[in-house]
Design a protein around this motif. Structure first.
Motif, mmCIF file in Angstrom:
data_model
loop_
_atom_site.group_PDB
_atom_site.id
_atom_site.type_symbol
_atom_site.label_atom_id
_atom_site.label_comp_id
_atom_site.label_asym_id
_atom_site.label_seq_id
_atom_site.Cartn_x
_atom_site.Cartn_y
_atom_site.Cartn_z
ATOM 1 N N ASN A 9 76.679 -9.350 25.633
ATOM 2 C CA ASN A 9 77.755 -8.465 25.179
ATOM 3 C C ASN A 9 77.198 -7.115 24.747
ATOM 4 O O ASN A 9 77.714 -6.063 25.147
ATOM 5 N N ALA A 10 76.146 -7.133 23.947
ATOM 6 C CA ALA A 10 75.542 -5.882 23.466
ATOM 7 C C ALA A 10 75.020 -5.047 24.639
ATOM 8 O O ALA A 10 75.201 -3.822 24.659
ATOM 9 N N GLN A 11 74.407 -5.688 25.620
ATOM 10 C CA GLN A 11 73.872 -4.963 26.777
ATOM 11 C C GLN A 11 74.988 -4.351 27.622
ATOM 12 O O GLN A 11 74.872 -3.215 28.069
ATOM 13 N N LEU A 12 76.066 -5.098 27.848
ATOM 14 C CA LEU A 12 77.190 -4.564 28.620
ATOM 15 C C LEU A 12 77.785 -3.338 27.937
ATOM 16 O O LEU A 12 78.048 -2.316 28.586
ATOM 17 N N VAL A 13 77.991 -3.418 26.641
ATOM 18 C CA VAL A 13 78.553 -2.294 25.891
ATOM 19 C C VAL A 13 77.596 -1.106 25.939
ATOM 20 O O VAL A 13 78.006 0.035 26.188
ATOM 21 N N PHE A 16 77.555 0.448 29.525
ATOM 22 C CA PHE A 16 78.793 1.185 29.764
ATOM 23 C C PHE A 16 78.771 2.535 29.037
ATOM 24 O O PHE A 16 79.035 3.580 29.631
ATOM 25 N N ASN A 17 78.436 2.504 27.754
ATOM 26 C CA ASN A 17 78.404 3.733 26.962
ATOM 27 C C ASN A 17 77.333 4.698 27.462
ATOM 28 O O ASN A 17 77.556 5.911 27.517
ATOM 29 N N GLU A 23 76.606 10.607 32.381
ATOM 30 C CA GLU A 23 77.428 11.331 33.354
ATOM 31 C C GLU A 23 78.033 12.583 32.730
ATOM 32 O O GLU A 23 78.024 13.657 33.334
ATOM 33 N N GLU A 24 78.557 12.465 31.512
ATOM 34 C CA GLU A 24 79.142 13.622 30.839
ATOM 35 C C GLU A 24 78.091 14.697 30.565
ATOM 36 O O GLU A 24 78.322 15.886 30.803
#
Length: 146
Positions: A9-13, A16-17, A23-24
């Protein structure tokens, strides 16, 4: 919850972030600082291949045609996208990337290529298949949930 669950869960979040932040940040530093993340995804959905209709692009992005029209109007003004009428049926309007749009598309694809290459580095075939299966399952869940 298990430790494995918490780690995943921590890695996915985190991933994603990190992708959104990178990208921004890269957009703001680049020659393409005039486009937003949403516009970037719109350009990506239009792609370099066969010119798509607004309905096709909207479906790919899971948004309404009306919402897409606003983004396309902005991208046309900024010089990234052109609307092209079909030669055979003038009622059909297709979306096409301009030279500037194609240049951005290739630059953005290069980022994705580096990202995927880094993710797969050091993995054997079985691990790659497991990652692919997990990502497909996650995508299916997200599509069903939302």
């Amino acid at each position: 919850m298990t430790q494995e669950f918490n780690i995943i869960n921590a890695q996915l979040v985190r991933v994603f972030n990190d992708i959104l932040t990178i990208e921004e940040t890269e957009l703001r530093k680049s020659d393409f600082s005039d486009i937003s993340i949403k516009e970037m995804h719109t350009i990506e959905a239009i792609g370099m291949g066969e010119n798509k209709t607004s309905s096709e692009v909207a479906k790919d992005l899971s948004i309404t045609v009306g919402t897409l029209t606003v983004a396309i109007n902005n991208l046309v003004k900024k010089g990234y996208v052109d609307r092209v009428r079909s030669e055979t049926d003038r009622r059909i309007v297709r979306l096409k990337l301009t030279d500037r749009g194609r240049l951005f598309f290739r630059a953005h694809q290069d980022f994705h290529k580096k990202m995927v290459t880094a993710a797969l580095e050091g993995m054997d075939e079985e691990e790659r298949e497991a990652l692919t299966k997990g990502l497909k399952s996650l995508h299916y869940f997200l599509k069903q949930y939302y």
